[in-house]
Design a protein around this motif. Structure first.
Motif, PDB file in Angstrom:
ATOM      1  N   GLY A  53       0.775  -1.239   0.000  1.00 13.36           N
ATOM      2  CA  GLY A  53       0.000   0.000   0.000  1.00 13.36           C
ATOM      3  C   GLY A  53       0.802   1.281   0.000  1.00 13.36           C
ATOM      4  N   LEU A  54       2.095   1.214  -0.310  1.00  8.42           N
ATOM      5  CA  LEU A  54       2.915   2.430  -0.359  1.00  8.42           C
ATOM      6  C   LEU A  54       2.803   3.152  -1.698  1.00  8.42           C
ATOM      7  N   VAL A  55       2.374   2.428  -2.727  1.00 10.55           N
ATOM      8  CA  VAL A  55       2.185   2.995  -4.074  1.00 10.55           C
ATOM      9  C   VAL A  55       0.833   2.527  -4.593  1.00 10.55           C
ATOM     10  N   SER A  56       0.116   3.407  -5.258  1.00  6.10           N
ATOM     11  CA  SER A  56      -1.178   3.023  -5.813  1.00  6.10           C
ATOM     12  C   SER A  56      -0.989   2.256  -7.119  1.00  6.10           C
ATOM     13  N   LYS A  57      -1.937   1.410  -7.437  1.00  9.10           N
ATOM     14  CA  LYS A  57      -1.893   0.658  -8.696  1.00  9.10           C
ATOM     15  C   LYS A  57      -2.844   1.291  -9.703  1.00  9.10           C
ATOM     16  N   THR A  58      -2.588   1.026 -10.974  1.00  8.00           N
ATOM     17  CA  THR A  58      -3.502   1.478 -12.023  1.00  8.00           C
ATOM     18  C   THR A  58      -4.654   0.502 -12.175  1.00  8.00           C
ATOM     19  N   SER A  59      -4.338  -0.794 -12.139  1.00  3.25           N
ATOM     20  CA  SER A  59      -5.369  -1.830 -12.184  1.00  3.25           C
ATOM     21  C   SER A  59      -4.807  -3.114 -11.602  1.00  3.25           C
ATOM     22  N   GLY A  60      -5.699  -4.072 -11.393  1.00  5.51           N
ATOM     23  CA  GLY A  60      -5.285  -5.346 -10.806  1.00  5.51           C
ATOM     24  C   GLY A  60      -5.769  -5.495  -9.372  1.00  5.51           C
ATOM     25  N   THR A  61      -5.521  -6.661  -8.795  1.00  2.00           N
ATOM     26  CA  THR A  61      -6.014  -6.973  -7.452  1.00  2.00           C
ATOM     27  C   THR A  61      -4.938  -7.703  -6.658  1.00  2.00           C
ATOM     28  N   VAL A  62      -4.874  -7.388  -5.368  1.00  2.00           N
ATOM     29  CA  VAL A  62      -3.961  -8.076  -4.455  1.00  2.00           C
ATOM     30  C   VAL A  62      -4.787  -8.660  -3.311  1.00  2.00           C
ATOM     31  N   TYR A  63      -4.591  -9.951  -3.038  1.00  2.00           N
ATOM     32  CA  TYR A  63      -5.252 -10.620  -1.925  1.00  2.00           C
ATOM     33  C   TYR A  63      -4.191 -11.115  -0.943  1.00  2.00           C
ATOM     34  N   ILE A  64      -4.378 -10.800   0.332  1.00  2.00           N
ATOM     35  CA  ILE A  64      -3.535 -11.333   1.394  1.00  2.00           C
ATOM     36  C   ILE A  64      -4.431 -12.128   2.335  1.00  2.00           C
ATOM     37  N   ASN A  65      -4.135 -13.419   2.472  1.00  2.00           N
ATOM     38  CA  ASN A  65      -5.024 -14.313   3.231  1.00  2.00           C
ATOM     39  C   ASN A  65      -6.468 -14.228   2.734  1.00  2.00           C
ATOM     40  N   ASN A  66      -6.612 -14.182   1.415  1.00  2.00           N
ATOM     41  CA  ASN A  66      -7.914 -14.115   0.736  1.00  2.00           C
ATOM     42  C   ASN A  66      -8.675 -12.821   1.012  1.00  2.00           C
ATOM     43  N   ILE A  67      -7.991 -11.797   1.511  1.00  2.00           N
ATOM     44  CA  ILE A  67      -8.615 -10.505   1.772  1.00  2.00           C
ATOM     45  C   ILE A  67      -8.161  -9.519   0.709  1.00  2.00           C
ATOM     46  N   ASN A  68      -9.100  -8.865   0.059  1.00  2.00           N
ATOM     47  CA  ASN A  68      -8.804  -7.858  -0.967  1.00  2.00           C
ATOM     48  C   ASN A  68      -8.203  -6.624  -0.291  1.00  2.00           C
TER      49      ASN A  68
END
Length: 304
Positions: A53-68
């Protein structure tokens, strides 16, 4: 089936029309170490910064322990420990007081005995009461790892953690990280030290110019190329070279004393040996040299 701790889907980052990351996708399971490999400027650190979360993304998804992470950032990030670039702490505090400070910031209760276990794990027992500003770069890296794992994260993210470490420190760090995976921690590590990543990682993602060139298990990547260097020890290397050149006129054949070296696939080793026997060339040894991650990486990036 192993539990997926980190899932990165179609991650893209653009700045002023320039694509920094292009459709990056990979996953990391519980207890695994995944190496993110690439040259300087390939997009490794940007990928890690987006995940935490230190840089914003243009698109895409990140899940940590199945949490968006976009929808529930605080809930997802509490499962993460990270060192992005160099660890920075309060220079006027001792290493121990820095850890106490980070323990108080954690959502979970951390006892002094647990802090002492972490200090022992990273090998800082003799220096933990000294001020952080007196630490060498290697000691700072160790304390950084200590603060990153003090709350027992499911996911540990390390950006070039071997920077400034001597060979002994790198060896010890490798041991610390493998010990963590036995306790269930998953590790995402960014580095350009290919030989070290070959010793450490279970899976690898090779990234260049913001896109993935190749990904998979270490064995898959290292053994993708069927051809390996084969060294024949013979009594007549000149004649042996002539025989091999006749069989494979486009292949490079080199001599090293009584050794004849060629890069071929395994199926042709027996063929060469048979020709040697027919032509009365005595073979005293055949050595197949293992492909290295460095060779695979250089081949991939050279093609690009």
């Amino acid at each position: 089936m192993p539990r997926t701790v980190l899932e990165v889907k179609n991650l893209t980052k653009k700045i002023a029309g320039k694509t920094i990351l292009n459709d990056i996708t990979f996953s990391l399971d519980e207890g695994e170490i995944l190496g993110l490999l690439g040259k300087n400027g390939a997009g490794k650190t940007t990928t890690l910064k987006i995940i935490v979360g230190l840089v914003s993304k243009t698109s895409g998804t990140v899940y940590i322990n199945n949490i968006n992470t976009e929808k529930q950032f605080i809930e997802s990030i509490k499962h993460v420990g990270a060192i992005i670039e160099n660890p920075e702490m309060y220079g006027y505090l001792s290493g121990y007081k820095n850890l106490i400070h980070f323990a108080r910031m954690s959502n979970c209760k951390i006892s002094k005995s647990e802090i002492e276990k972490v200090v022992k794990l990273v090998g800082l027992e003799t220096a933990i009461n000294k001020k952080f500003k007196t630490y060498s770069l290697g000691m700072k890296q160790r304390l950084g790892i200590a603060q990153a794992i003090i709350h027992k994260p499911a996911l540990l993210i390390l950006d070039e953690p071997t920077n400034g470490l001597d060979p002994q420190g790198i060896y010890q760090l490798r041991g610390y990280l493998k010990e963590l995976t036995k306790q269930g921690t998953s590790i995402l590590i960014s580095s350009h030290l290919l030989s070290e990543m070959q010793l450490l990682c279970d899976k690898l993602v090779i990234i260049d110019n913001g896109k993935i060139l190749k990904s998979g298990s270490l064995d898959d990547l290292v053994n993708t190329n069927a051809e390996k260097l084969v060294e024949f020890s013979v009594n007549n290397p000149i004649k042996a070279k002539e025989i091999i050149t006749g069989l494979f006129p486009t292949k490079k054949v080199t001599l090293d004393g009584y050794n004849v070296i060629i890069k071929i696939d395994s199926d042709n080793i027996a063929l060469i040996n048979q020709e040697f026997v027919k032509n009365e060339v005595v073979v005293t040894g055949i050595v197949t040299k293992q492909n290295t991650l460095e060779e695979q990486f250089l081949d991939l990036t050279r093609e690009e």
